[in-house]
Design a protein around this motif. Structure first.
Motif, short mmCIF file in Angstrom:
data_model
loop_
_atom_site.label_atom_id
_atom_site.label_comp_id
_atom_site.label_asym_id
_atom_site.label_seq_id
_atom_site.Cartn_x
_atom_site.Cartn_y
_atom_site.Cartn_z
N ALA A 26 0.63 -1.39 0.08
CA ALA A 26 0.14 0.04 -0.34
C ALA A 26 1.14 1.41 -0.04
CB ALA A 26 -0.92 0.05 1.13
N ASN A 27 1.18 2.20 -1.36
CA ASN A 27 1.69 3.31 -1.54
C ASN A 27 1.34 4.06 -2.23
OD1 ASN A 27 3.54 1.85 -3.44
ND2 ASN A 27 5.01 0.88 -1.52
N GLY A 28 1.85 5.03 -2.17
CA GLY A 28 1.84 5.44 -3.68
C GLY A 28 0.30 6.59 -3.56
N TYR A 29 -0.36 7.62 -4.28
CA TYR A 29 -1.11 8.51 -4.31
C TYR A 29 -2.33 7.44 -4.37
CZ TYR A 29 1.74 12.66 -5.26
OH TYR A 29 2.70 13.32 -5.00
N GLN A 30 -2.48 6.34 -5.01
CA GLN A 30 -3.49 5.58 -5.33
C GLN A 30 -3.69 4.01 -3.88
OE1 GLN A 30 -0.20 4.74 -6.73
NE2 GLN A 30 -0.40 3.39 -7.71
N SER A 31 -3.02 4.77 -2.86
CA SER A 31 -2.66 3.34 -1.82
C SER A 31 -3.87 2.95 -0.94
CB SER A 31 -1.53 3.81 0.16
OG SER A 31 -2.16 5.04 0.02
N VAL A 32 -4.68 3.87 -1.04
CA VAL A 32 -6.10 3.93 -0.15
C VAL A 32 -7.28 2.61 -1.13
CG1 VAL A 32 -7.36 5.00 -1.94
CG2 VAL A 32 -8.43 3.99 0.35
N ILE A 33 -6.63 2.20 -2.20
CA ILE A 33 -7.06 1.00 -3.31
C ILE A 33 -6.37 -0.42 -3.01
CG2 ILE A 33 -5.64 1.32 -5.50
CD1 ILE A 33 -9.54 0.38 -4.77
N MET A 34 -5.13 -0.72 -2.53
CA MET A 34 -4.22 -1.30 -1.89
C MET A 34 -4.64 -1.87 -0.62
SD MET A 34 -2.54 0.90 -4.12
CE MET A 34 -0.58 0.70 -5.41
N GLU A 35 -5.60 -0.79 0.17
CA GLU A 35 -5.72 -0.94 1.66
C GLU A 35 -7.06 -1.73 1.29
OE1 GLU A 35 -5.71 2.62 3.54
OE2 GLU A 35 -3.67 3.11 3.66
N ALA A 36 -7.56 -0.88 0.72
CA ALA A 36 -9.38 -2.13 0.05
C ALA A 36 -8.89 -3.24 0.15
CB ALA A 36 -10.23 -0.75 -0.39
N MET A 37 -8.65 -3.52 -1.52
CA MET A 37 -8.50 -5.02 -1.52
C MET A 37 -7.86 -5.54 -0.71
SD MET A 37 -6.10 -3.81 -5.20
CE MET A 37 -5.11 -5.82 -5.73
N GLU A 38 -6.51 -5.38 0.68
CA GLU A 38 -6.37 -6.74 1.21
C GLU A 38 -7.72 -6.12 2.26
OE1 GLU A 38 -2.67 -6.55 5.11
OE2 GLU A 38 -2.78 -5.05 3.71
N TYR A 39 -7.86 -5.08 2.50
CA TYR A 39 -9.46 -5.96 3.82
C TYR A 39 -10.10 -7.03 2.59
CZ TYR A 39 -13.47 -4.08 6.38
OH TYR A 39 -14.13 -4.66 6.70
N SER A 40 -10.32 -6.61 1.60
CA SER A 40 -11.41 -7.61 0.99
C SER A 40 -10.79 -8.82 0.94
CB SER A 40 -11.95 -6.69 -0.46
OG SER A 40 -12.17 -5.40 -0.15
N LEU A 41 -9.49 -9.23 0.59
CA LEU A 41 -8.71 -10.58 -0.15
C LEU A 41 -8.69 -11.42 2.08
CD1 LEU A 41 -7.77 -12.16 -1.76
CD2 LEU A 41 -5.66 -10.91 -1.85
N MET A 42 -8.06 -10.33 2.85
CA MET A 42 -7.50 -11.03 3.95
C MET A 42 -8.35 -11.16 4.86
SD MET A 42 -5.05 -12.11 2.59
CE MET A 42 -4.84 -13.17 4.04
N ALA A 43 -10.18 -10.58 4.45
CA ALA A 43 -11.37 -11.10 4.87
C ALA A 43 -11.86 -12.25 6.32
CB ALA A 43 -12.61 -10.19 5.06
N GLY A 44 -10.76 -13.17 5.48
CA GLY A 44 -10.51 -14.64 6.59
C GLY A 44 -11.55 -15.23 5.36
N GLY A 45 -12.56 -16.71 5.27
CA GLY A 45 -13.20 -17.27 4.82
C GLY A 45 -12.35 -18.96 4.76
#
Length: 296
Positions: A25-44
């Protein structure tokens, strides 16, 4: 080690692989990397990459060429859930026991997080070409399956018909089509890719597709059953979602008793087909059963 312990160990291994392939998660678009991680690492349960790995092992696969595909598969599955939860689709606020991506990051970032996961899935799978250039032909074949089963002839195709036909009664043929593509396609993709990357014959890849197709169908019917019989706490997402969205389900079409019988029949047929292949252990068989006979 019993099945539950072994499954837990394999889930931890898959989550380590996912973390390895997630973008920083870096760069001006880092929020999208954070949202990707939040979604992907939500368990399951990580069932699709687990099915891929176990099928790969079934056919004697031993290298890490499977890893980028396992990560890509879970990214594609997760993107579909992120978009499913959006207000324009199922409009759900909870997934895997916590707030959905669009609730946390906003609807705009929810859409973009799904887009990002889908695109990054293929970027991730392509890394196999660099890591294992000698396997390029098999990797190319696996890429084709991954793309087709995620697209208009696979999961997206099923979702299109599902959305289009919401709000009115549909017949069994259309419902089967939706289930086969919307749910079955990614499960087929997982098992086919596992077989392809291990060097299985075309006939054996077709057998895996057939097994996965039956399991995918049984899995979705069980999902319909749980939507009626489970609780939000147990399921980790809202129940009666299908009723709220006025969807025809296997339960509304055939009744809960017949739905249970069909789940059992399809699962038995898939297991019988699987038993034709010599396996080192029965973990894959138990995994297929757990996939279907689940409570969440």
């Amino acid at each position: 080690m019993n099945f539950k312990e072994e499954q837990k160990e394999k889930v931890e291994k898959i989550e380590a692989i996912l973390r390895e392939y997630l973008p920083e998660a870096n760069g001006y678009q880092s929020v999208i990397m954070e949202a990707m991680e939040y979604s992907l690492m939500a368990g399951g349960k990580r069932l699709r990459p687990m099915l891929m790995m176990e099928t790969y092992r079934l056919f004697g696969g031993e290298t890490e060429v499977i890893y980028p595909f396992m990560a890509a598969m879970e990214m594609i599955h997760t993107y579909s859930l992120v978009h499913d939860d959006l207000p324009a689709m199922d409009n759900d606020e909870y997934r895997r026991g916590r707030k959905t991506t669009h609730i946390v990051y906003g609807e705009d970032m929810g859409i973009l997080a799904g887009d990002a996961l889908l695109n990054y899935a293929f970027e991730t799978a392509c890394k196999a070409f660099e890591q294992f250039p000698e396997e390029s032909l098999r990797i190319g074949q696996a890429m084709r399956v991954l793309a087709r089963k995620a697209g208009i002839y696979g999961m997206i195709g099923g979702q299109v018909v599902d959305v289009k036909e919401s709000g009115h009664q549909i017949d069994e043929e259309v419902l089967d089509f939706i289930f086969r593509l919307k749910t079955g396609a990614l499960i087929e993709s997982a098992m086919m890719i596992g077989a392809i990357l291990a060097g299985a014959s075309k006939e054996d890849v077709k057998s895996m597709q057939k097994i996965a197709g039956k399991i995918g169908m049984a899995f979705q019917i069980q999902d319909d059953i749980l939507d009626v019989t489970s609780t939000t706490e147990q399921l980790g997402k809202p129940v009666h979602s299908d009723e709220k969205n006025e969807k025809t389900t296997y339960v509304t079409l055939k009744g809960i008793e017949q739905a249970h019988k069909d789940v059992e029949r399809m699962t038995e047929e898939a297991i019988d087909e699987l038993k034709k292949f010599p396996a080192g252990d029965d973990f894959l068989e138990q995994l297929l059963k757990s996939l279907v006979y689940r409570e969440k």
